[in-house]
Design a protein around this motif. Structure first.
Motif, PDB file in Angstrom:
ATOM      1  N   ASP A  56       0.890  -1.216  -0.120  1.00  9.35           N
ATOM      2  CA  ASP A  56      -0.003   0.107  -0.144  1.00  9.35           C
ATOM      3  C   ASP A  56       0.839   1.325  -0.037  1.00  9.35           C
ATOM      4  N   PHE A  57       2.193   1.068   0.042  1.00 11.27           N
ATOM      5  CA  PHE A  57       3.014   2.317   0.330  1.00 11.27           C
ATOM      6  C   PHE A  57       2.699   3.279  -0.822  1.00 11.27           C
ATOM      7  N   GLU A  58       3.013   2.940  -2.240  1.00 12.47           N
ATOM      8  CA  GLU A  58       2.811   3.791  -2.971  1.00 12.47           C
ATOM      9  C   GLU A  58       1.510   4.654  -3.185  1.00 12.47           C
ATOM     10  N   ARG A  59       0.616   3.762  -2.837  1.00 12.71           N
ATOM     11  CA  ARG A  59      -0.913   4.452  -2.867  1.00 12.71           C
ATOM     12  C   ARG A  59      -0.942   5.461  -1.740  1.00 12.71           C
ATOM     13  N   ARG A  60      -0.191   5.288  -0.622  1.00 10.63           N
ATOM     14  CA  ARG A  60      -0.449   5.924   0.897  1.00 10.63           C
ATOM     15  C   ARG A  60       0.460   7.425   0.562  1.00 10.63           C
ATOM     16  N   LEU A  61       1.459   6.997  -0.353  1.00 13.46           N
ATOM     17  CA  LEU A  61       2.236   8.403  -0.708  1.00 13.46           C
ATOM     18  C   LEU A  61       1.408   9.469  -1.457  1.00 13.46           C
ATOM     19  N   THR A  62       0.463   9.070  -2.210  1.00 12.25           N
ATOM     20  CA  THR A  62      -0.561   9.938  -2.936  1.00 12.25           C
ATOM     21  C   THR A  62      -1.679  10.637  -2.229  1.00 12.25           C
ATOM     22  N   GLU A  63      -1.883  10.360  -0.703  1.00 15.10           N
ATOM     23  CA  GLU A  63      -2.822  10.731  -0.132  1.00 15.10           C
ATOM     24  C   GLU A  63      -2.685  11.648   1.150  1.00 15.10           C
ATOM     25  N   PRO A  64      -3.574  12.404   1.521  1.00 18.73           N
ATOM     26  CA  PRO A  64      -3.507  13.291   2.598  1.00 18.73           C
ATOM     27  C   PRO A  64      -2.665  12.657   3.929  1.00 18.73           C
ATOM     28  N   PHE A  65      -1.734  13.267   4.557  1.00 23.80           N
ATOM     29  CA  PHE A  65      -1.258  12.934   5.729  1.00 23.80           C
ATOM     30  C   PHE A  65      -2.137  11.987   6.493  1.00 23.80           C
ATOM     31  N   PHE A  66      -3.121  12.919   7.189  1.00 19.42           N
ATOM     32  CA  PHE A  66      -4.026  12.044   7.876  1.00 19.42           C
ATOM     33  C   PHE A  66      -5.291  11.594   6.886  1.00 19.42           C
ATOM     34  N   HIS A  67      -5.335  10.409   6.373  1.00 16.77           N
ATOM     35  CA  HIS A  67      -6.302  10.011   5.727  1.00 16.77           C
ATOM     36  C   HIS A  67      -7.161   8.999   6.358  1.00 16.77           C
ATOM     37  N   GLN A  68      -8.485   8.906   6.447  1.00 15.16           N
ATOM     38  CA  GLN A  68      -9.149   7.926   7.528  1.00 15.16           C
ATOM     39  C   GLN A  68      -9.047   6.576   6.268  1.00 15.16           C
ATOM     40  N   PRO A  69      -9.291   6.681   5.114  1.00 12.93           N
ATOM     41  CA  PRO A  69      -9.389   5.123   4.358  1.00 12.93           C
ATOM     42  C   PRO A  69      -7.963   4.672   4.429  1.00 12.93           C
ATOM     43  N   ALA A  70      -6.815   5.416   4.405  1.00 15.01           N
ATOM     44  CA  ALA A  70      -5.310   4.835   4.568  1.00 15.01           C
ATOM     45  C   ALA A  70      -5.498   4.012   5.940  1.00 15.01           C
ATOM     46  N   LEU A  71      -5.932   4.586   6.825  1.00 10.74           N
ATOM     47  CA  LEU A  71      -5.667   4.110   8.159  1.00 10.74           C
ATOM     48  C   LEU A  71      -6.610   2.821   8.438  1.00 10.74           C
ATOM     49  N   GLU A  72      -7.773   2.699   7.663  1.00 10.55           N
ATOM     50  CA  GLU A  72      -8.451   1.442   7.441  1.00 10.55           C
ATOM     51  C   GLU A  72      -7.651   0.290   6.919  1.00 10.55           C
ATOM     52  N   ARG A  73      -7.082   0.775   5.802  1.00 10.88           N
ATOM     53  CA  ARG A  73      -6.448  -0.287   5.096  1.00 10.88           C
ATOM     54  C   ARG A  73      -5.274  -0.615   5.704  1.00 10.88           C
ATOM     55  N   TYR A  74      -4.687   0.030   6.580  1.00  8.42           N
ATOM     56  CA  TYR A  74      -3.456  -0.152   7.511  1.00  8.42           C
ATOM     57  C   TYR A  74      -3.973  -1.161   8.666  1.00  8.42           C
ATOM     58  N   ARG A  75      -4.992  -0.957   9.038  1.00 13.03           N
ATOM     59  CA  ARG A  75      -5.459  -2.047  10.007  1.00 13.03           C
ATOM     60  C   ARG A  75      -5.812  -3.324   9.406  1.00 13.03           C
ATOM     61  N   VAL A  76      -6.400  -3.308   8.349  1.00 12.85           N
ATOM     62  CA  VAL A  76      -6.632  -4.621   7.425  1.00 12.85           C
ATOM     63  C   VAL A  76      -5.356  -5.274   7.363  1.00 12.85           C
ATOM     64  N   ALA A  77      -4.143  -4.694   6.874  1.00 11.63           N
ATOM     65  CA  ALA A  77      -2.937  -4.881   6.343  1.00 11.63           C
ATOM     66  C   ALA A  77      -2.233  -5.753   7.755  1.00 11.63           C
ATOM     67  N   VAL A  78      -2.182  -4.956   9.021  1.00 11.49           N
ATOM     68  CA  VAL A  78      -1.636  -5.583  10.099  1.00 11.49           C
ATOM     69  C   VAL A  78      -2.429  -6.941  10.345  1.00 11.49           C
ATOM     70  N   GLN A  79      -3.851  -7.144  10.403  1.00  9.10           N
ATOM     71  CA  GLN A  79      -4.446  -7.957  10.662  1.00  9.10           C
ATOM     72  C   GLN A  79      -4.262  -9.345   9.778  1.00  9.10           C
ATOM     73  N   GLN A  80      -3.760  -8.785   8.236  1.00  7.26           N
ATOM     74  CA  GLN A  80      -3.775  -9.820   7.337  1.00  7.26           C
ATOM     75  C   GLN A  80      -2.318 -10.767   7.742  1.00  7.26           C
ATOM     76  N   CYS A  81      -1.307  -9.820   8.061  1.00  5.28           N
ATOM     77  CA  CYS A  81       0.138 -10.251   8.358  1.00  5.28           C
ATOM     78  C   CYS A  81       0.099 -11.120   9.717  1.00  5.28           C
ATOM     79  N   ARG A  82      -0.527 -10.657  10.710  1.00  8.54           N
ATOM     80  CA  ARG A  82      -0.761 -11.344  11.818  1.00  8.54           C
ATOM     81  C   ARG A  82      -1.294 -12.821  11.756  1.00  8.54           C
ATOM     82  N   ASP A  83      -2.464 -12.721  11.030  1.00 10.52           N
ATOM     83  CA  ASP A  83      -2.966 -14.129  10.794  1.00 10.52           C
ATOM     84  C   ASP A  83      -2.281 -14.855   9.750  1.00 10.52           C
ATOM     85  N   ARG A  84      -1.572 -14.446   9.035  1.00  5.70           N
ATOM     86  CA  ARG A  84      -0.737 -15.365   7.985  1.00  5.70           C
ATOM     87  C   ARG A  84       0.593 -15.817   8.900  1.00  5.70           C
ATOM     88  N   LEU A  85       1.132 -14.853   9.811  1.00  6.34           N
ATOM     89  CA  LEU A  85       2.438 -15.537  10.349  1.00  6.34           C
ATOM     90  C   LEU A  85       1.708 -16.607  11.644  1.00  6.34           C
TER      91      LEU A  85
END
Length: 416
Positions: A56-85
């Motif tokens: 998601d890094f490249e997309r995140r670079l193109t968004e406002p610094f505080f961007h709620q949809p980006a935070l939601e995507r980050y939350r999902v990504a943390v959960q996905q990494c945790r679940d995979r490991l």
């Protein structure tokens, strides 16, 4: 041309950096170097790398610094990494500094070295201090650059530390005739530029940390402030910062690109980094020791430039990661008689001079060196500090001649 004898083991930050891949940073060092990837990082297995958090890094670079949809995507990504490991059978609770510290002794003894000198930078200093606590035998001495005391409550401290670093930059420019005449009072310049960038954000193109690829970067006011703080970590950027700030305030896009590319040197996920290792360490030995009310008080005391959201996490990584926190020992000073050389930069926006003093209070054989123009990781930034590291390595127990420190000066700020 390195001398023979016990090597230096170096740990260059993180948590999450694969140290072995950074051996080239010591090319030409006058002493033998031994590098190891801490558990969870680099080539260690299992790896706690989280590609879910990198895509998601490249997309995140193109968004406002505080961007709620980006935070939601980050939350999902943390959960996905945790679940995979966790689904692969990885115990996320065995990657703390105490575990990695014991690995250090296993590695150097397995390679035939009964003694080592340890060098830590940033998080690496906490790992080295933990090694002193857990297993001091065989450690000749320690070099701590940009130190992180074990007892330091990072989340409570950061609003105050970053505010003080910015104020130090503003005051240093005000006290320097060339800087003040060229750039005036930097505080309102930064504030006005942030306001304009919030009203009319700009998108620049920045080179990645590795290779020639360029990425778009969206810059609003909060991102501009982040870029300034990031640049303060680089000792060699500090003399240019007032000039760059002034030029950006005058709509010089090239200067904004310089700041953006400086930040990419540390934030680009193309660099070898294990995000899951970062999360495991923070959730095991840092998060639970920080008092939410103390964090809130620190946020309220921060310099007015900071949006309070900068420090109020909307995503509780540790609730997602779900590992048991460490016991009280991970929030207590490390007492040791082992000789130590502690180097810290006066402009460091992450690990302040007070951290060095905190560690030295529990280490009677510690020498503290403050680099007056240094940022984060100031050790390699001058012949004086490099020479002190070399002298200390030669014989950590010998008196250290620190007279060269008197010749270190405040930054020589650039004019317009």
């Amino acid at each position: 041309n390195a001398r023979e004898g016990p090597p230096m083991m170096a740990f260059l930050g993180g948590p999450g950096i694969g140290n072995a891949g950074l051996l080239g940073a010591f090319a030409g060092a006058p002493f033998p170097i031994l590098m190891m990837d801490e558990r969870g990082t680099g080539s260690s297995e299992p790896s706690l790398d989280c590609p879910e958090l990198e895509t998601d890094f490249e997309r995140r670079l193109t968004e406002p610094f505080f961007h709620q949809p980006a935070l939601e995507r980050y939350r999902v990504a943390v959960q996905q990494c945790r679940d995979r490991l966790a689904g692969a059978g990885v115990d996320l609770g065995v990657f703390g500094s105490d575990q990695s510290a014991r690995d250090i002794g296993i590695v150097h003894r397995a390679l035939g070295f009964d003694q080592v000198t340890l060098l830590g930078a940033s998080y690496g200093t906490r790992l080295v201090l933990t090694k002193l606590r857990e297993e001091p035998d065989g450690v000749r001495g320690v070099i701590l650059e940009s130190p992180v005391p074990v007892e330091w409550n990072m989340f409570e401290a950061l609003p105050i530390v970053e505010s003080a670093a910015l104020q130090h930059l503003f005051d240093a420019c005000r006290g320097d005739q060339i800087c003040h005449e060229a750039h005036g009072d930097l505080m309102p310049v930064v504030a006005d530029t942030m306001t304009r960038l919030d009203a009319e954000p700009v998108t620049i193109r920045v080179s990645r940390a590795v290779g020639n690829e360029e990425l778009p970067m969206f810059v609003d006011g909060d991102m501009f402030l982040f870029l300034i703080l990031s640049a303060m970590g680089d000792t060699f950027m500090i003399p240019r910062l007032p000039q760059l700030i002034t030029r950006v305030s005058e709509d010089d896009i090239d200067s904004l690109v310089v700041l953006g590319e400086s930040a990419m040197e540390t934030m680009d996920p193309i660099l070898p980094f294990s995000e899951g290792m970062t999360t495991s360490v923070i959730c095991y030995e840092e998060d639970s020791f920080n008092d939410p009310s103390a964090i809130e008080a620190a946020v309220e005391s921060a310099i007015d430039l900071f949006d309070p959201r900068y420090y109020r996490e909307d995503v509780d990584d540790c609730a997602i990661w779900d590992i048991e926190a460490a016991g009280p020992i991970e929030n207590q000073p490390v007492h040791s008689d082992v000789p130590a050389l502690i180097i810290v930069g006066a402009f460091d926006p992450i690990t302040p001079v007070s951290n060095a003093q905190m560690i030295a209070a529990a280490m009677p054989n510690a020498t503290v060196v403050v680099h007056p123009s240094g940022g984060h990781g100031a050790g390699p930034s001058s012949p004086c500090t490099l020479g002190l590291v070399d002298s200390f390595f030669e014989d950590p127990s010998a008196p250290l001649d620190t007279s060269c420190v008197d010749g270190l000066t405040e930054p020589s700020f650039a004019g317009r």
